[in-house]
Design an enzyme around this catalytic site. Sequence first.
Site, PDB file in Angstrom:
ATOM      1  N   PRO A 240       0.840  -1.210   0.000  1.00 46.08           N
ATOM      2  CA  PRO A 240       0.000   0.000   0.000  1.00 46.08           C
ATOM      3  C   PRO A 240       0.873   1.257   0.000  1.00 46.08           C
ATOM      4  O   PRO A 240       1.900   1.305   0.691  1.00 46.08           O
ATOM      5  CB  PRO A 240      -0.795  -0.101   1.306  1.00 46.08           C
ATOM      6  CG  PRO A 240      -0.597  -1.483   1.819  1.00 46.08           C
ATOM      7  CD  PRO A 240       0.624  -2.052   1.179  1.00 46.08           C
TER       8      PRO A 240
ATOM      9  N   GLY B 271       3.889   3.407   5.368  1.00 51.25           N
ATOM     10  CA  GLY B 271       4.998   3.063   6.253  1.00 51.25           C
ATOM     11  C   GLY B 271       5.594   1.711   5.920  1.00 51.25           C
ATOM     12  O   GLY B 271       6.437   1.195   6.647  1.00 51.25           O
ATOM     13  N   LEU B 272       5.163   1.116   4.801  1.00 50.08           N
ATOM     14  CA  LEU B 272       5.679  -0.205   4.425  1.00 50.08           C
ATOM     15  C   LEU B 272       6.761  -0.119   3.347  1.00 50.08           C
ATOM     16  O   LEU B 272       7.148  -1.132   2.766  1.00 50.08           O
ATOM     17  CB  LEU B 272       4.540  -1.113   3.955  1.00 50.08           C
ATOM     18  CG  LEU B 272       3.680  -1.728   5.069  1.00 50.08           C
ATOM     19  CD1 LEU B 272       2.437  -2.387   4.489  1.00 50.08           C
ATOM     20  CD2 LEU B 272       4.454  -2.745   5.892  1.00 50.08           C
ATOM     21  N   GLY B 273       7.225   1.073   3.068  1.00 43.49           N
ATOM     22  CA  GLY B 273       8.385   1.215   2.174  1.00 43.49           C
ATOM     23  C   GLY B 273       8.087   1.018   0.702  1.00 43.49           C
ATOM     24  O   GLY B 273       8.959   0.552  -0.044  1.00 43.49           O
TER      25      GLY B 273
ATOM     26  N   ASP C 238      14.972   2.807   5.020  1.00 39.88           N
ATOM     27  CA  ASP C 238      14.002   2.102   4.169  1.00 39.88           C
ATOM     28  C   ASP C 238      14.683   1.418   2.989  1.00 39.88           C
ATOM     29  O   ASP C 238      14.497   0.217   2.750  1.00 39.88           O
ATOM     30  CB  ASP C 238      12.938   3.081   3.628  1.00 39.88           C
ATOM     31  CG  ASP C 238      11.985   3.556   4.694  1.00 39.88           C
ATOM     32  OD1 ASP C 238      12.279   3.346   5.885  1.00 39.88           O
ATOM     33  OD2 ASP C 238      10.942   4.143   4.337  1.00 39.88           O
TER      34      ASP C 238
HETATM   35  C1  MEV Z   1      10.251   6.258   7.502  1.00 43.02           C
HETATM   36  O1  MEV Z   1       9.980   4.919   7.133  1.00 43.02           O
HETATM   37  C2  MEV Z   1      11.172   6.302   8.685  1.00 43.02           C
HETATM   38  C3  MEV Z   1      11.547   7.688   9.218  1.00 43.02           C
HETATM   39  O2  MEV Z   1      12.427   7.486  10.316  1.00 43.02           O
HETATM   40  C4  MEV Z   1      12.189   8.532   8.143  1.00 43.02           C
HETATM   41  C5  MEV Z   1      13.575   8.056   7.771  1.00 43.02           C
HETATM   42  O3  MEV Z   1      14.217   7.319   8.522  1.00 43.02           O
HETATM   43  O4  MEV Z   1      14.033   8.463   6.703  1.00 43.02           O
HETATM   44  C6  MEV Z   1      10.320   8.421   9.747  1.00 43.02           C
END
Ligand code: MEV
Length: 330
Positions: free
Chosen positions: A118, A122-124, A169
């Site tokens: 998706p 937050g799943l890259g 990521d």
């Molecule tokens: C994003 O997946 C993780 C954060 O720490 C941003 C980053 O590390 O670049 C929020």
Amino acid sequence: MMSHASAPGKIILFGEHAVVYGQPALAVPVHQVHADAEVSDSDRAGIWVDAPDIRLHAEHSRLALDDALGAVISLVCAETGTCPAETISSSSGETASQKDARRVISKGLEIKVTSSIPLASGLGSGAAVSVAIIRALSAHLGQPCDDETVNKIAYEVEKIHHGTPSGIDNTVVTYGKPIFFIKGQPIELLDVAKPFTIIIGDTGIPAPTKESVAGVRKRWEQDKRKMEMLFGVAGSLAEVARQSIEKGHPERLGALMNENQRVLTEMGVSSPELDKLVEASRKAGATGAKLSGGGRGGNMIALSTKENAPTIVEALYAAGAKNVIVTDVR
Ligand code: MEV
């Protein structure tokens, strides 16, 4: 001829945001979801990108300069010395394989990109799409990039997605293994002594990573002492979590996750929807839960025993999760 590559999704277990400021963080791949790139020869001139998930079908040179997919392709062409014919002023000094690769490009290429990850959750997804394209395209051009180069190019593209990314990521997605990560330092693979189960619950609300990273920066500028204290706590939690994982005590991660969630809330990156899923999973028996990634939306994670996973999954859906993934970290 067709070349294909796939890259997994990822979740951050500990240390998001603090990692941008030099603290350690832990992340693991999520193999249940992935991005795929297929590169094939085409009779049509140019490099055509077909990404049906985002309704994109365009020739590479027509993409905006800040387009992430366009940037991946340009960077692979530059890395392999195979810039499309129209951008080359002189071809002197080319190696035989670069000449061959340019011949392939000048005939025309089609790059098809699909993803089950998706977007903005937050799943890259951005990093996975980049890694899949870099691998498939460089292989198709006869000059497959090694992991270090894949990671380097994917990091450049992350800057377009996120502004000031830590690089966590692209690193976990490139290597496809659990990692202990400190910005700018050589990657360290995590040795998972005893597998454990993580449940990922999606709020369904897009996580605007760029904005939440910028929001944390603003808070840091306003109160460096407080924010650096919070970053330090998150970093220490990541260190202790690493030891727990490597010494075979994953059950200790729950309390560490709860503490990391408290710190992230103080950083201002949680949200009512994330809090609701975190609470629901704890009530259903998770010993720990926290948001994962940029926050303000996107995913949360909960630590579960294998046996209790179905109860937590059900509780997450009942609390409004739009999607739930159960993943074993090993
Ligand atoms: C994003 O997946 C993780 C954060 O720490 C941003 C980053 O590390 O670049 C929020």
